[in-house]
Write an enzyme that holds these catalytic residues in place. Structure first.
Site, short mmCIF file in Angstrom:
data_model
loop_
_atom_site.label_atom_id
_atom_site.label_comp_id
_atom_site.label_asym_id
_atom_site.label_seq_id
_atom_site.Cartn_x
_atom_site.Cartn_y
_atom_site.Cartn_z
N ASP A 103 0.83 -1.21 0.00
CA ASP A 103 0.00 0.00 0.00
C ASP A 103 0.87 1.26 0.00
OD1 ASP A 103 -2.18 -1.64 0.11
OD2 ASP A 103 -2.77 -1.14 2.16
N ASP A 158 5.05 -9.08 9.25
CA ASP A 158 5.17 -7.65 9.06
C ASP A 158 6.56 -7.32 8.52
OD1 ASP A 158 2.62 -7.10 9.87
OD2 ASP A 158 3.16 -6.60 11.94
N ASP A 160 9.12 -5.62 9.48
CA ASP A 160 10.32 -5.59 10.32
C ASP A 160 10.73 -6.96 10.83
OD1 ASP A 160 7.88 -5.50 11.67
OD2 ASP A 160 8.75 -4.64 13.48
N ASP A 252 -5.82 -8.59 14.36
CA ASP A 252 -5.26 -9.88 14.76
C ASP A 252 -6.00 -10.47 15.96
OD1 ASP A 252 -4.37 -7.83 16.39
OD2 ASP A 252 -2.25 -8.20 16.08
#
Length: 524
Positions: A103, A158, A160, A252
């Site tokens: 995105d 994710d 990281d 989540d």
């Protein structure tokens, strides 16, 4: 009159804090009881194990199809490392699909396109799904991507995170033994725990959750949750439970509870460590905690009635879920305690003795964090040194998190502000001159006010109520530290003349310098 009012209110608030302190002690007890329990037995049927090898290692034959989904938004410093690490998975390439859910509005998109083209040329089933809008934020991207795959299992990481190469081979076997197992969560590790004092304290906070709480909840039969990254879902579980929804900022936890309400089981694997980057700045950490607090309270408002009316859950599961989802309400409770402590010290300097007894229970979180370090690391006794700083940070961010709680309770919505990632792996790495600077946070004014207010309370306590001095000192130190860190980080230093070192692809770096399993202790 005022003295009686403040004492009564103080007692009520401390009792509430004490209840959550006792809850932390209960979870710590469950962890100590169940942490050495046998792992779930992996049978030879379903997804066969290699003969004579570890039962957690799978042969290639009959392995299920897995899609790895990587939601990213303006992650130019870490996206290459993420894609490279996933493409290094020890998993049959024909059974592995990789989706980058992009995105982004910056050069991240071009970087993703280059890496996708590179790995497509090598035969990987990898694609970029780019959206021109952020409808639904991360949850919206995950929901849209799910419609573009027929894989049986969905792994989510994710930007990281740096998943180990054997992640899928260690996680997928668990699904073969239980057709109603909907999700398996790995344990978060830390790439940069020793970067600075803040990251050391943050690692203690996260370890308390992922080592003690998640293990305790999973193995004692309590409800627990997917952490948003570092886990694998059964696609059928996601679809049957209503799919990814974005009416909360904690998609989540929301999906986790809806899945358990629908009769699916979730499992936590504390020995499968997935390292990730910890926010290296106070401003980034506050934003992360604000979003988490906001989202969890939204999930509480959305699901708590169903939790208590569902025939699937026992009474103690409902109680555990209530504590789990309402923990963030302790931020406004704690802030109120500090606010009324000053007039209490003035109007009623002789505090009832019972308050001292009640406050003992508030040591529960401290014990939980300490146990997590001692059980999770061989050098855990050194890591607990950061506990006082963690306590200060927990108090100091109370204004920001209280704002999140109040807005969520009153039905407000909030933008999904992702935590900036700078690829901080070594102590030499710098975040100061990189993009994604955090905007000025107005809660800094409140923190400065509280620092001054608690200093006044400290002066009153020295003169009139010596028993209140420790609380006032904690308040002064906490709000001074958090506000000063925020103010210093807001003033970004000028760029250095020296050229910044360009990050290396993960394929050129064997291991990060700061690795979370440097001295691991297996807790499973």
């Amino acid at each position: 009159m005022w003295a009686a009012f403040f004492v009564t209110l103080y007692v009520i608030l401390v009792v509430l804090i004490a209840l959550f302190g006792v809850h932390s002690l209960v979870l710590t007890g469950f962890f100590l009881r169940y942490r050495n329990a046998l792992r779930p037995k992996l049978l030879s049927g379903g997804y066969p194990a290699l003969l004579g090898a570890s039962p957690n290692v799978l042969a290639d034959a009959r392995l299920p199809r897995v899609v790895v989904q990587l939601p990213v938004y303006n992650e130019k410093y870490v996206v290459e490392r993420l894609i490279d690490s996933v493409c290094a998975f020890d998993y049959p390439i024909q059974q592995l699909q990789i989706q980058i859910l992009d995105d982004s509005t910056d050069e991240t998109t071009e970087e993703v396109a280059r890496r996708v083209a590179h790995y497509q040329a090598l035969g990987f089933q990898i694609e970029m799904l780019h959206r021109d809008n952020r409808m639904g934020y991360k949850a919206g991207a995950l929901a849209e991507a799910l419609a573009h795959t027929d894989a049986e299992f969905v792994a989510v990481f994710d930007a990281d995170f740096l998943p180990p190469t054997d992640f899928l081979r260690r996680v997928i076997p668990h699904f073969a033994q239980d057709p109603r197992l909907g999700m398996v969560q790995g344990r978060w590790g830390h790439l940069n725990a020793k970067y600075n004092a803040l990251t050391r304290a943050e690692s203690l906070f996260l370890d308390g959750h992922v080592i003690v709480e998640q293990t305790a909840r999973s193995r004692s039969g309590l409800l627990f949750n997917f952490n948003g990254s570092g886990g694998v879902w059964r696609a059928a579980c996601i679809r049957e439970s209503g799919g990814w929804q974005w009416d909360t900022l904690s998609e989540d936890i929301d999906l986790s509870y809806r899945a358990q309400l629908n009769g699916w089981h979730l499992r936590f694997l504390p020995d499968v460590v997935v390292p990730a980057e910890i926010p290296p700045t106070m401003m980034a950490f506050k934003k992360q905690q604000y979003r988490w607090a906001f989202g969890v309270v939204q999930v509480f408002m959305k699901t708590i009635r169903q939790v208590w009316t569902s025939p699937r859950f026992t009474f103690w599961q409902r109680v555990g879920a209530t504590f789990h989802l309402s923990t963030n309400f302790m931020h406004p409770v704690g802030l109120l305690i500090f606010l009324i402590s000053v007039p209490l010290a003035y109007f009623h300097p002789n505090m009832p003795a019972v308050l001292g007894l009640l406050s003992i229970a508030t040591s529960g979180p401290t014990i939980l964090f300490a146990v997590a370090q001692l059980a999770g690391y061989k050098d855990g006794y050194r890591r607990v040194i950061a506990l006082p700083l963690l306590m200060m940070i927990g108090v100091g961010i109370a204004i920001s998190n209280t704002r999140a709680v109040l807005l969520a309770v009153t039905g407000h919505t909030a933008e999904f502000n992702r935590t900036p990632k700078y690829r901080i792996e070594n102590k030499q790495d710098e975040w100061q001159n990189r993009s994604y600077a955090m905007k000025f946070d107005a809660t800094l004014f409140g923190e400065v006010f509280m620092a001054i207010y608690m200093a006044i309370g400290l002066g009153i306590s020295i003169d009139r109520a010596p028993g209140m001095i420790p609380l006032m000192v904690l308040g002064v130190a906490s709000f001074v530290y958090v506000s000063m860190m925020g103010l210093l980080e807001t003033r970004r230093p000028k760029k250095r003349r020296a050229q910044q070192t360009q990050p290396q692809p993960v394929s050129q770096v064997e291991h990060p310098v700061e690795h979370p399993v440097e001295h691991p202790v297996e807790v499973a």
